[in-house]
Design a protein around this motif. Structure first.
Motif, short mmCIF file in Angstrom:
data_model
loop_
_atom_site.label_atom_id
_atom_site.label_comp_id
_atom_site.label_asym_id
_atom_site.label_seq_id
_atom_site.Cartn_x
_atom_site.Cartn_y
_atom_site.Cartn_z
N THR A 192 8.31 17.26 1.77
CA THR A 192 8.54 15.80 1.58
C THR A 192 7.94 14.79 2.78
OG1 THR A 192 10.37 16.15 -0.15
CG2 THR A 192 10.27 14.15 0.76
N THR A 193 7.33 13.91 2.39
CA THR A 193 6.89 13.14 3.48
C THR A 193 7.11 11.62 3.27
OG1 THR A 193 4.74 14.60 3.62
CG2 THR A 193 4.76 12.51 5.05
N THR A 194 7.62 11.07 4.32
CA THR A 194 8.13 9.61 4.23
C THR A 194 7.46 8.53 4.91
OG1 THR A 194 10.56 10.17 3.53
CG2 THR A 194 10.04 8.03 4.35
N TYR A 195 6.80 7.56 4.28
CA TYR A 195 6.05 6.44 5.03
C TYR A 195 6.93 5.22 5.17
CZ TYR A 195 2.47 10.05 4.41
OH TYR A 195 1.80 11.22 4.36
N ASP A 196 7.31 4.70 6.09
CA ASP A 196 8.08 3.43 6.32
C ASP A 196 7.23 2.16 5.75
OD1 ASP A 196 10.36 4.62 6.91
OD2 ASP A 196 10.14 4.71 9.21
N MET A 197 7.75 1.34 5.21
CA MET A 197 6.62 0.25 4.89
C MET A 197 7.66 -1.03 4.77
SD MET A 197 4.04 1.51 2.02
CE MET A 197 2.93 0.62 2.13
N ASP A 198 6.78 -2.03 4.87
CA ASP A 198 7.52 -3.41 4.98
C ASP A 198 6.95 -4.49 4.19
OD1 ASP A 198 9.17 -5.66 5.77
OD2 ASP A 198 8.81 -5.43 7.83
N HIS A 199 7.44 -4.83 3.26
CA HIS A 199 6.86 -5.89 2.12
C HIS A 199 5.49 -5.29 1.78
CE1 HIS A 199 9.55 -8.63 4.17
NE2 HIS A 199 8.99 -8.43 4.95
N PRO A 200 5.56 -4.13 1.18
CA PRO A 200 4.32 -3.52 0.67
C PRO A 200 3.60 -4.26 -0.49
CG PRO A 200 6.33 -2.67 -0.61
CD PRO A 200 6.72 -3.53 0.29
N GLU A 201 2.28 -4.13 -0.38
CA GLU A 201 1.15 -4.84 -1.34
C GLU A 201 0.93 -3.76 -2.39
OE1 GLU A 201 -2.11 -6.21 0.49
OE2 GLU A 201 -0.83 -7.53 2.11
N GLY A 202 1.24 -2.40 -2.15
CA GLY A 202 0.89 -1.77 -3.29
C GLY A 202 1.01 -0.18 -2.83
N PHE A 203 0.85 0.69 -3.74
CA PHE A 203 0.60 2.22 -3.51
C PHE A 203 0.26 2.91 -4.79
CE2 PHE A 203 5.16 2.06 -4.78
CZ PHE A 203 5.31 3.11 -5.66
#
Length: 513
Positions: A309-320
């Motif tokens: 499991t890998t986690t990526y912190d994001m702020d106000h994401p535009e998409g994934f």
């Protein structure tokens, strides 16, 4: 008089006979006109305030014991709205095999809810030996929508809702691959994953000439309920706009919004092939993320030896999304599987999702028929029990990745073991597209490579492939023996970022016995 059939008469037609109105009032539930999301939200709120009903609904052993291949022989041969000159049709699935939970499906005509009668005669069973005592009121397990997409005027399937909260779609010339889900809960947690399910659907009958189809769904589970509205459009890409309101019955460990599910067995230079002769077998090759600060990140997917499991912190994401990068048959050599035609899937938030995480779960597999990749958004704060959480996003299922990523991006990742240094790995990353397309090989493009967690970068170099016009990074990295390294790499020119950030969780090479 036949009130319960696939195409029930309109209210105006029923009003011509008193008998028709009497039967309608006696047999149909009382719904207000102009059925909308508000009605479904009210049902979800009622569910969350009631005790969860965990009683299983019985289905015949004949259907329950079907293999997936046998189950696929069962086909609905009498689509809803067939012959009505409407832009969409609907076909239904029987309960069976892995899909054992019947669901309630109704239609909405001019804002009024109407039943869809179940008729066993509408189904063909292929060469299956069907028992004579099959129940006449089995109900449905799900449905699929059809439109004149690939072979007009003939109708082709382009989206399917079947099992739990799973649905998947395709655009023109694509075949099914990565799936979406309405909600995920506690994936890869020690306590075990919880699978919410859609228990009711409402299909809004389209008008002649309509370009969109609207579907409502009511979700239930031991820990959450929810209301969903899907606005679906078919074309070169399959587009699904999702509006959702969920209620938690109780707190959960991981609340997963906009989850995607895919399969990655092995690819060029990574993943365990276990003797498979194909150069690659996967529905998706990369996780791509667009952060609110303008950074684009590409994470190649892997088939690990253990759950990862890998986690990526994001702020106000535009998409994934999960991207299938290579579109050449020669990359897969699968005549029956056609992985080059499996769609990429992109999640674009509607409004500001604030802070949170994109979480990637990779499960080990040696079976191309089982999904082992899950990615989803985890909000920074989950709602309190029984408090509504509203969120919306657009899903796009597409073949052509051009135009999605504004910068040059990784188009190939290859891993090998270095023969000279114990545990060291050779990492090869090919960057192409964006402004790099027009640069000559003489330009002073620079590598920015970082290997965290105590890993050592033993060497790195940049090569330019003139014929195919891509830039190749070749690095030798030695991770710690028992600690994978989070490696990041991007390219610049004159201090200007030219590419996505490539990132990967790199494990040390195992000693050969």
């Amino acid at each position: 008089m036949n009130v319960y059939h696939r195409n029930p008469p309109s209210l105006k037609r029923l009003s011509t006979t008193l008998l028709g109105l009497t039967v309608w009032a006696m047999t149909l539930p009382a719904y207000a006109a102009d059925f909308s999301m508000t009605n479904v939200e009210a049902k979800a709120k009622t569910l969350v305030n009631s005790t969860y009903d965990a009683r299983p609904l019985p289905i015949p052993a004949f259907l329950k014991n079907l293999s997936p291949q046998q189950y696929a022989q069962i086909q609905d041969v009498s689509p809803l709205w067939r012959g009505d000159n409407l832009p969409f049709q609907a076909q239904f699935y029987l309960p069976g095999s892995w899909f054992r939970r019947p669901v309630v499906i109704r239609s909405v005509v001019d804002g009024v809810v109407q039943p869809i009668r179940f008729t066993l005669k509408h189904f063909s069973f292929g060469d299956l030996n069907v028992p004579k005592d099959m129940p006449s009121k089995l109900g449905y397990a799900g449905f699929r929508l059809l439109a004149p997409l690939n072979t007009p005027p003939h109708y082709n399937e382009f989206i399917s809702f079947l099992g739990a909260t799973y649905f998947r779609a395709v655009g023109k010339d694509a075949i099914y691959g990565t799936s979406a889900r309405g909600l995920g809960i506690d994936t890869a947690q020690p306590s075990g994953e919880i699978f919410p399910y859609f228990k009711q659907f409402w299909l809004v009958q389209p008008k002649a000439g309509a370009t969109r189809m609207v579907v409502y769904a009511l979700m239930d589970s031991p820990v959450a309920t929810g209301a969903y509205r899907f606005t679906i459009q078919q074309g070169d890409s399959g587009t699904v706009h999702v509006d959702a309101t969920i209620y938690l019955r109780k707190p959960v460990q991981v609340l997963e919004l906009a989850p995607l599910t895919s399969m990655y067995w092995h690819g060029h230079g990574r993943g365990i092939s276990a003797g498979d002769w194909h150069p690659a077998q996967h529905d998706s090759s990369d996780l791509v993320m667009a952060n609110g600060n303008g950074e684009w990140v590409t994470r190649p997917i892997d088939n690990p030896l253990h759950i990862q499991t890998t986690t990526y912190d994001m702020d106000h994401p535009e998409g994934f999304g999960l991207i299938q990068e290579d579109r050449q048959f020669s990359a897969y050599e699968g005549i029956g599987t056609n992985y080059q035609r499996r769609p990429s899937v992109w999640v674009q938030p509607d409004g500001d999702w604030g802070k949170g995480q994109v979480r990637l779960v990779e499960l080990p597999t040696n079976n191309r028929n089982l999904d082992n990749i899950v990615v989803f958004w985890v909000p920074e704060h989950e709602p309190a029990p029984k408090k509504p959480l509203h969120f919306a996003y657009t899903l796009r299922f597409f073949l052509n990745n051009h135009g999605l990523i504004p910068l040059a991006h990784p188009v190939g990742t290859y891993l090998g073991n270095d023969a000279k240094v114990s545990g060291a790995r050779t990492v090869v990353i090919d960057f192409a597209g964006g402004a790099l397309t027009h640069l000559p090989g003489t330009m002073p493009v620079q590598i920015h490579l970082n290997a965290a967690d105590g890993a050592k970068v033993l060497s790195q170099k940049l090569e330019w492939h003139q014929e195919d016009h891509f830039w190749r990074v070749i690095a030798v990295i030695q991770p710690q023996p028992d600690s994978p390294s989070n490696v990041r790499c991007f390219l610049t020119l004159d201090n200007q970022v030219m590419s996505n950030t490539w990132t990967y969780l790199l494990h040390a090479a195992k000693e050969q016995v």
